[in-house]
Write a protein that holds these residues in place. Structure first.
Motif, PDB file in Angstrom:
ATOM      1  N   GLU A 187      35.873  35.302  44.740  1.00  0.00           N
ATOM      2  CA  GLU A 187      36.906  36.265  45.147  1.00  0.00           C
ATOM      3  C   GLU A 187      36.273  37.423  45.909  1.00  0.00           C
ATOM      4  OE1 GLU A 187      40.074  37.610  42.770  1.00  0.00           O
ATOM      5  OE2 GLU A 187      40.428  35.690  41.775  1.00  0.00           O
ATOM      6  N   HIS A 188      35.108  37.883  45.442  1.00  0.00           N
ATOM      7  CA  HIS A 188      34.451  39.002  46.131  1.00  0.00           C
ATOM      8  C   HIS A 188      34.004  38.601  47.535  1.00  0.00           C
ATOM      9  CE1 HIS A 188      34.769  41.790  42.940  1.00  0.00           C
ATOM     10  NE2 HIS A 188      33.865  41.269  42.151  1.00  0.00           N
ATOM     11  N   TYR A 189      33.446  37.391  47.689  1.00  0.00           N
ATOM     12  CA  TYR A 189      33.048  36.938  49.038  1.00  0.00           C
ATOM     13  C   TYR A 189      34.267  36.845  49.946  1.00  0.00           C
ATOM     14  CZ  TYR A 189      28.191  36.017  47.932  1.00  0.00           C
ATOM     15  OH  TYR A 189      26.867  36.168  47.605  1.00  0.00           O
ATOM     16  N   ALA A 190      35.360  36.294  49.414  1.00  0.00           N
ATOM     17  CA  ALA A 190      36.570  36.174  50.242  1.00  0.00           C
ATOM     18  C   ALA A 190      37.085  37.559  50.626  1.00  0.00           C
ATOM     19  CB  ALA A 190      37.637  35.381  49.491  1.00  0.00           C
ATOM     20  N   GLY A 191      37.018  38.509  49.688  1.00  0.00           N
ATOM     21  CA  GLY A 191      37.457  39.876  49.978  1.00  0.00           C
ATOM     22  C   GLY A 191      36.613  40.516  51.075  1.00  0.00           C
TER      23      GLY A 191
END
Ligand code: UD1
Length: 350
Positions: A187-191
């Motif tokens: 989720e953090h990479y996608a964000g």
């Protein structure tokens, strides 16, 4: 729409491909056919086979398969709780390095819409209410309590009894396993990719998914697959703790429908990452779930073992409200019906 679907040969990916094609979308079906999920003979290499593009996100060039794609639906992942700390590099490699390569390739291709398979495990032990201290994250359960059958977590402030509450999407992350940590990182990479590219991600945080085509019992399987496999062997489902731990079991057809809704609506969502819980909205204890499954199969009655696993969370229940408002998604399969059907649904044996 032209959709690139990763993990297309997996349990959830298979159902998404089916429903997306029924809705008239074109699906480019990608899968790495990892031996852990598809058996030792699944092999490797970048080839086209049986309607699937066989490709490993960590190693292979994605640029060609991304040509003309409108939206990526990323389901490929190593799943389950993990066995022990030796699993950490595999989870990081497959789930996080793989996702980072996918996002970089999407940036090269100018694709700005992603639907990401996330999980309730990002919330860890969830949310509780203490009569004295209000809304609290629970204290980590103590070994000495578990050993004498005190399974419910306590208030971190006063050590008193606390009651679980539904979890909304703004609840803090608290990953407790290798898999959970890898989902938080995804989720953090996608964000970060959304910020860099002015892009959009819908992260669907699945509750306990079950249904036809579920992988049979493996060291990485969830409780529904484990119980279903025990019943198929003529054994009793073995219920841990006191069987009163609460979950939400959501049918794979509903999870697939949530994905198709997200695929169709991600372009009209605001820039950045929007998370939605994907849940049935009906709670079930593990003990009840075992009873329904065993009863429907006419199999041996569940046994309460009192065993416990240190990494297990006690109660975790997602609120389905945001997905209803933001995506128009409400689950259709009631767990009592879907779980009864699971007793005879075919499982995947690789
Ligand atoms: C599961 C999934 C996780 C997923 C999450 C979504 C697995 C291994 N876990 O986590 O990947 O993201 O749902 O909500 O797929 N239990 C028994 N007997 C058994 C096995 C388990 O009673 O033989 C109990 C456990 O003690 C636990 C409950 O069943 O209380 C659920 O276990 P499990 O399905 O492994 O994990 P979840 O935490 O629900």
């Amino acid at each position: 729409m032209r959709i690139l679907l990763t993990g297309a040969a997996g349990f959830i990916g298979t159902h998404i491909a089916l429903q997306a094609r029924e809705r008239g979308h074109e699906v480019v079906a990608l899968d790495a056919f990892l031996p852990q999920a598809h058996g030792p003979s699944s092999g490797s290499g970048s080839t086209e086979q049986d309607g699937f593009v066989r490709l490993d996100l960590r190693r292979d060039r994605l640029d060609e398969v991304l040509e003309g794609v409108d939206v990526v639906c990323h389901q490929a992942a190593m799943v389950g709780n993990g066995v022990d700390a030796q699993d950490l590099p595999d989870y990081a490699e497959h789930n996080d390095v793989g996702t980072a390569h996918l996002l970089a390739a999407m940036a090269r291709a100018g694709i700005r819409d992603l639907v990401l398979a996330s999980s309730m495990v990002v919330y860890g032990d969830g949310r509780y209410m203490c009569p004295a201290d209000g809304d609290v994250p629970p204290a980590v359960r103590r070994e000495e309590d578990l050993a004498v059958g005190r399974f419910d977590p306590r208030c971190p402030v006063c050590d008193g009894a606390i009651a679980w509450r539904e979890i909304a999407e703004d609840t803090a992350f608290w990953p407790r396993t290798s898999y959970a940590a890898s989902k938080v990182a995804q989720e953090h990479y996608a964000g970060a990719w959304c910020t860099l590219e002015g892009a959009r991600t819908i992260a669907l945080r699945y509750h306990n998914v079950y249904g036809p085509g579920m992988p049979a019992d493996t060291p990485y399987a969830g409780v529904a697959a484990i119980f279903r496999s025990a019943i198929a062997r003529g054994e009793s489902p073995r219920v841990f703790e006191d069987g009163r731990q609460v979950r939400d079991f959501v049918h794979v057809s509903d999870v697939a429908r949530a994905n198709v809704l997200a695929i169709e609506q991600v372009a009209t969502h605001p820039d950045g990452l929007t998370p939605y819980n994907v849940a049935s909205g009906h709670t079930f204890t593990i003990g009840q779930m075992a009873e329904v499954l065993a009863g429907a199969a006419g199999g041996r009655a569940p046994v309460l073992t009192g065993d416990y696993r240190r990494f297990d969370v006690r109660h975790v229940v997602a609120s389905p409200q945001a997905a209803k408002v933001g995506l128009g998604f409400t689950a259709e399969v009631r767990p009592e019906d879907g779980l009864a059907a699971l007793a005879t649904d075919p499982l995947r044996t690789r």
